[in-house]
Design an enzyme around this catalytic site. Sequence first.
Site, PDB file in Angstrom:
ATOM      1  N   HIS A   5     -46.701   4.014 -21.658  1.00  0.00           N
ATOM      2  CA  HIS A   5     -47.986   4.457 -21.109  1.00  0.00           C
ATOM      3  C   HIS A   5     -47.663   5.715 -20.305  1.00  0.00           C
ATOM      4  O   HIS A   5     -46.985   5.632 -19.278  1.00  0.00           O
ATOM      5  CB  HIS A   5     -48.578   3.405 -20.176  1.00  0.00           C
ATOM      6  N   GLU A  63     -51.510   8.449 -18.022  1.00  0.00           N
ATOM      7  CA  GLU A  63     -52.850   7.888 -18.214  1.00  0.00           C
ATOM      8  C   GLU A  63     -53.643   8.105 -16.928  1.00  0.00           C
ATOM      9  O   GLU A  63     -53.914   7.192 -16.154  1.00  0.00           O
ATOM     10  CB  GLU A  63     -52.781   6.385 -18.560  1.00  0.00           C
ATOM     11  N   TRP A  84     -59.817  -3.845 -17.739  1.00  0.00           N
ATOM     12  CA  TRP A  84     -59.952  -2.401 -17.924  1.00  0.00           C
ATOM     13  C   TRP A  84     -61.153  -2.036 -18.783  1.00  0.00           C
ATOM     14  O   TRP A  84     -61.614  -0.904 -18.753  1.00  0.00           O
ATOM     15  CB  TRP A  84     -58.680  -1.839 -18.565  1.00  0.00           C
ATOM     16  N   HIS A 115     -51.743  -0.351 -30.422  1.00  0.00           N
ATOM     17  CA  HIS A 115     -51.714  -0.426 -28.947  1.00  0.00           C
ATOM     18  C   HIS A 115     -52.780  -1.392 -28.447  1.00  0.00           C
ATOM     19  O   HIS A 115     -53.967  -1.082 -28.442  1.00  0.00           O
ATOM     20  CB  HIS A 115     -51.941   0.966 -28.344  1.00  0.00           C
ATOM     21  N   HIS A 158     -53.250  -5.008 -25.529  1.00  0.00           N
ATOM     22  CA  HIS A 158     -52.648  -5.859 -24.484  1.00  0.00           C
ATOM     23  C   HIS A 158     -53.130  -7.291 -24.720  1.00  0.00           C
ATOM     24  O   HIS A 158     -54.137  -7.719 -24.146  1.00  0.00           O
ATOM     25  CB  HIS A 158     -53.067  -5.385 -23.095  1.00  0.00           C
ATOM     26  N   ASP A 171     -56.493  -0.880 -27.373  1.00  0.00           N
ATOM     27  CA  ASP A 171     -56.028  -1.057 -25.999  1.00  0.00           C
ATOM     28  C   ASP A 171     -56.488  -2.392 -25.405  1.00  0.00           C
ATOM     29  O   ASP A 171     -55.673  -3.228 -25.061  1.00  0.00           O
ATOM     30  CB  ASP A 171     -56.477   0.109 -25.106  1.00  0.00           C
ATOM     31  N   GLN A 212     -46.244  -3.206 -15.966  1.00  0.00           N
ATOM     32  CA  GLN A 212     -47.574  -2.775 -15.494  1.00  0.00           C
ATOM     33  C   GLN A 212     -47.552  -2.235 -14.062  1.00  0.00           C
ATOM     34  O   GLN A 212     -48.260  -1.297 -13.737  1.00  0.00           O
ATOM     35  CB  GLN A 212     -48.568  -3.946 -15.583  1.00  0.00           C
TER      36      GLN A 212
HETATM   37  N1  17E Z   1     -52.764  -1.233 -18.368  1.00  0.00           N
HETATM   38  C1  17E Z   1     -52.714   0.118 -18.208  1.00  0.00           C
HETATM   39  O1  17E Z   1     -51.885   0.618 -17.430  1.00  0.00           O
HETATM   40  N2  17E Z   1     -53.549   0.895 -18.923  1.00  0.00           N
HETATM   41  C2  17E Z   1     -54.437   0.366 -19.754  1.00  0.00           C
HETATM   42  N3  17E Z   1     -55.244   1.186 -20.436  1.00  0.00           N
HETATM   43  C3  17E Z   1     -54.511  -1.043 -19.920  1.00  0.00           C
HETATM   44  C4  17E Z   1     -53.643  -1.811 -19.205  1.00  0.00           C
HETATM   45  C5  17E Z   1     -55.513  -1.650 -20.836  1.00  0.00           C
HETATM   46 FE   FE2 Z   2     -52.509   0.268 -22.767  1.00  0.00          FE
END
Ligand code: 17E
Ligand code: FE2
Length: 414
Positions: free
Chosen positions: A210, A213, A315, A57, A59, A309, A152
């Site tokens: 995702h 989160e 982030w 995982h 980005h 990540d 996203q």
């Molecule tokens: N985008 C998201 O929604 N959550 C994350 N942890 C990252 C990007 C890195």
């Molecule tokens: Fe992520």
Amino acid sequence: MNIINARLRGKPGLHRIEMEGSRISAIVAQAQPMQASLPAELDAGQNLVTAPFVEPHIHLDATLTAGEPNWNMSGTLFEGIERWAERKALVTHQDTKSRARKTIDMLVDNGIQHVRTHVDVTDPSFAALRAMLEVRDESRHLIDLQIVAFPQEGIESFKNGRALMTEAVAMGADVVGGIPHFENTREQGVTSVKFLMDLAERTGCLVDVHCDETDDAQSRFLEVLAEEARVREMGERVTASHTVAMGSYDNAYCYKLFRLLKQSRINFVSCPTESIHLQGRFDGYPKRRGLTRVAEIDRAGMNICFGQDSIVDPWYPLGNGNILRILEAGLHICHMLGYEDLQRALDLITDNSARTLQLGDRYGLEVGRPANLLILSAADDYEMIRSQGQVLTSIRDGKLLMQRSPAQVTRFPA
Ligand code: 17E
Ligand code: FE2
């Protein structure tokens, strides 16, 4: 090429590993330590030889952009998404490729040869996706790369979100993503999961969402994803990333949820350094850790692995490609420094992650499989963690890919 004096996880004694072309051709027990004789013989020095590390995982489209144009000052996920939207407006083909390549080099330096990257497709130009599809092809000698079509800014809450996802898969994404906790309403979160599962089922893609989160204990999209996976019998091909709200669910709900999760057979990814940094941000004290229930998922016999990540993005400001650092942090944060956890700690960045990525017989230290492997600096999992061990050698397709000379310390008499 051969490797001698290798210790293998879960097997007593020393072994010689023989490679022919790009395959492992033999693994032979040694009665005693040997001296290297042939030039094409590498001495593991009685340390561990393992299959490559896996990054399940990351980005790669957002990597190395922290502070461009603005820093995330609150440290929340939500400000990260706002800051990234500013940077996304500046993304170009070449910029994405050069940052992704630099980051892939960092991963390679740390023994990673299999990577799953989320790529933001809430961008009608698909600049990042087009760049990453090229990087996937151009990096095959370094890593196997899976690309997730990652919405996203939402599937239902972003203009033409469904069409963008469908197009991204048609362009060549391997995995369908989602972000139900970020959709504007609960209903949109639910319909986004149904949509993305339909898309994956129709196209044969894997799924990596995702999911939840957020520290919001009301964020319950994991149950939706797991149920969709169970009914469609797709669980092994489905991954729930983050699921950090589970750290805030009450135990009565979680008890019931675990029955469904087990039936569903889905995989889990936790990104412990990312979550300890981004979550708990709306708390005073006591302050939540903001991670999913990693040890409990593992104890229940389900599959969970660790990922990085972010590397220097909106982030998370740190990161250097070293997934052993993530493993060490994760074991601390998740109360997994017990003896038995330490004995098999590397599962969380090797076999478990390979299962998440559905690598099958393309992965693993076994005769007939690809000659991709690592020589580590310690003799077992526990000692790798304790000594903050390193990857000394990475071999891919039977050829040297990376070799590290460990730092030397000199002690002087008083
Ligand atoms: N985008 C998201 O929604 N959550 C994350 N942890 C990252 C990007 C890195
Ligand atoms: Fe992520």
